[in-house]
Scaffold this active site. Structure first.
Site, PDB file in Angstrom:
ATOM      1  NE  ARG A 232      43.049  61.701  17.536  1.00  0.00           N
ATOM      2  CZ  ARG A 232      42.479  62.821  17.956  1.00  0.00           C
ATOM      3  NH1 ARG A 232      41.336  63.212  17.397  1.00  0.00           N
ATOM      4  NH2 ARG A 232      43.031  63.546  18.909  1.00  0.00           N
ATOM      5  CD  GLU A 261      43.507  62.965  10.177  1.00  0.00           C
ATOM      6  OE1 GLU A 261      44.157  63.844  10.772  1.00  0.00           O
ATOM      7  OE2 GLU A 261      42.397  62.601  10.559  1.00  0.00           O
ATOM      8  CG  HIS A 279      41.529  66.024  12.293  1.00  0.00           C
ATOM      9  ND1 HIS A 279      42.379  64.993  12.618  1.00  0.00           N
ATOM     10  CD2 HIS A 279      40.877  66.345  13.445  1.00  0.00           C
ATOM     11  CE1 HIS A 279      42.262  64.712  13.906  1.00  0.00           C
ATOM     12  NE2 HIS A 279      41.354  65.519  14.427  1.00  0.00           N
TER      13      HIS A 279
END
Length: 313
Positions: A232, A261, A279
């Site tokens: 993450r 993000e 991602h």
């Protein structure tokens, strides 16, 4: 089950969305700009929330939904769900482990190769016609590099197995030493970073692992070290990482995740020793469909009073 209200927190999979729509009364959270009015209109009809790595169920949303029974995550990570609040209220929580392990591990190796062998830059070199003016510069070998992994769970082990095929010595940091492995264990992340050339972040995001890669760890990894993050974004102190890359204190980075993000630091865009992905570690058609099937299976099991497929809470 068509009358059961299921809230989808954000767009995540057209296949999952269609399957939910076919089985439940699907409510798409992103279609409502006025969240307060949404809560007033739908609070008592929603019995399930489906979230992912971008949006889940925080304490505020959980408190606002008095009929909520289950939160099903379209992700292995649970950092977007307030697990303590769910436990307090007796709300079940599920995720999608195992099915995405192989894809994420594959991508981690891909990032290592892409950064060290400068695959993306080489591709641009050919496409821009620069090869005609001379050969591309030499790159760095991957095979035999010392790989350190933060978190030796399902994904960490799968990465280690793949890296071993490249004759890479493996070491790791975890909350405790693992009994069934011969990999070298280091009790701190700084020690791990000091003794590897490629540092991979593969642990769960918790309050304890936020910024687990900080300036001290980055400096220990050093000017020839490569940072790979498929965990993450908040695992890494992004400002310190950017600063180290710009100053040459960090050799390179392969990043699939970012702190805020979809925002990505602009200063990374011009760096050829950095590979950036949006991602997508689990982003194959096969895996995303399997993940969706697990979400559906968990919801159906819950509302049919059957055992959950992948219970967390």
């Amino acid at each position: 089950m068509e009358s059961i209200g299921v809230l989808m927190a954000c767009p995540m999979s057209s296949y999952l969305e269609q399957q939910l729509d076919n089985r439940f009364n699907l409510i798409r959270y992103w279609n409502f700009s006025d969240k307060k009015q949404f809560i007033n209109d739908y609070a008592h009809s929603i019995r399930a929330v489906v979230g992912n790595a971008a949006a889940g169920a925080d304490a505020e949303l959980i408190e606002a939904l008095p009929q909520l029974e289950i939160v099903a995550s379209f992700s292995v990570g649970l950092d977007k769900i307030d697990l303590n609040k769910c436990k307090e209220k007796g709300i079940r929580v599920t995720n999608t482990p195992d099915v995405l392990t192989e894809d994420v591990a594959d991508l981690a190796i891909g990032l290592m190769l892409a950064v060290l062998r400068r695959i993306c830059e080489s591709d641009r070199y050919v496409k821009k016609g620069l090869w005609k003016a001379g050969d591309f510069e030499l790159t760095s070998k991957f095979s035999g590099k010392r790989v350190g992994i933060i978190g030796l769970g399902r994904i960490g082990l799968a990465i280690a197995k793949r890296a071993e095929a490249f004759d890479c010595p493996i070491s790791y940091y975890a909350r405790s030493e693992k009994a069934n492995t011969n990999y070298k264990y280091y009790p701190t992340v700084v020690e791990l970073a000091t003794n590897c050339e490629i540092l991979v972040v593969a642990c769960a995001l918790t309050p304890e692992t936020r910024y687990i890669v900080n300036r001290e760890v980055i400096d220990a990894l050093g000017a020839k070290g490569i940072l790979i993050n498929i965990g993450r974004g908040p695992h890494v102190d992004e400002k310190e990482m950017v600063s180290a890359l710009l100053d040459g204190r960090l050799g390179g980075a392969g990043l699939d995740v970012f702190e805020n993000e979809p925002e990505v630091p602009d200063k990374l865009f011009g760096l050829e020793n950095v590979v950036l992905l949006p991602h997508v570690a689990s982003g194959t058609e096969e895996t995303r469909e399997s993940m969706a099937d697990i979400v559906i299976g968990n919801l159906e099991a819950h509302f049919q009073n059957k055992p959950l497929l992948t219970p967390v809470v």
